[in-house]
Motif scaffolding. Structure first.
Motif, PDB file in Angstrom:
ATOM      1  N   ARG A  82      43.670  32.802  43.221  1.00 11.49           N
ATOM      2  CA  ARG A  82      43.550  34.015  42.401  1.00 11.49           C
ATOM      3  C   ARG A  82      42.585  35.036  43.007  1.00 11.49           C
ATOM      4  N   LEU A 135      41.502  38.747  41.482  1.00  4.86           N
ATOM      5  CA  LEU A 135      40.138  38.938  40.990  1.00  4.86           C
ATOM      6  C   LEU A 135      39.447  40.091  41.718  1.00  4.86           C
ATOM      7  N   PRO A 155      37.794  36.176  33.735  1.00  4.57           N
ATOM      8  CA  PRO A 155      38.207  37.483  34.283  1.00  4.57           C
ATOM      9  C   PRO A 155      37.811  38.665  33.399  1.00  4.57           C
TER      10      PRO A 155
END
Length: 191
Positions: A53, A57, A21
């Protein structure tokens, strides 16, 4: 030849890395002002590898991209005279001229379209600063356009999830070679 499937497998491993990330955020920031590779190439496999996620993101990518767009705006506003000679010599010059023309015609909507489309967004951020486009409408258009693009990518990848990951792994070499063939043909036709 199994070239693309090994690259795909490696990309999926990297997309699950704990620092991925951070790399995605950095790439998103840089792409909006000077880096040539769009963050979609990281966002898509990361959302595919971790569908739970995907929305976080996409939000990270959007916010980092808008922050990078503000940096690109600052480059255009404060340093266009230093950047212009390089820009004129680069492959981005026609896109920059298009951006200037679009801003004169459509203002806010030019930023929105550039944010959502595959047009080099960095060129529009620099042009917006050079033309002193109002900062708040620029930021809002960037947030909406970039957000729409990245949430669409994340949603499609999350929707596909494990099934899409397995299918892509199975057909990646065929898809890779087909894409390379199409690019080569396009080059031969349009050169």
């Amino acid at each position: 030849m199994k070239l693309f499937s090994s690259l795909y497998r490696r990309a999926m491993i990297w997309s699950r890395h704990p620092h991925a990330p951070w790399y995605l955020g950095g790439m998103s920031f840089a792409e909006s002002s000077f880096f040539p590779i769009p963050p979609d190439v990281m966002l898509a496999p990361m959302c595919l590898a971790q569908p739970q996620r995907a929305w976080r993101l996409a939000l990270l990518t959007t916010l980092a991209s808008v922050a990078g767009g503000l940096f690109g705006y600052a480059i255009g506003h404060f340093a266009i005279d230093a950047v212009l000679p390089w820009l004129q010599e680069s492959r981005y010059w026609p896109a920059y001229q298009t951006a200037v023309e679009w801003f004169e015609r459509w203002g806010f909507w030019a930023v929105f379209i550039a944010g959502f489309s595959p047009i080099p967004y960095k060129v529009f951020t620099i042009a917006a600063g050079a033309l002193s486009l109002a900062l708040l409408p620029f930021a809002v258009a960037s947030l909406i356009g970039r957000g729409a693009r990245f949430f669409l990518v994340a949603g499609l990848m999350a929707w596909g999830g494990a099934r899409m990951e397995a299918a892509l792994h199975q057909y990646m070499d065929r898809l890779g070679w087909a894409t390379l063939t199409l690019l080569a043909l396009a080059y031969l036709v349009y050169r």
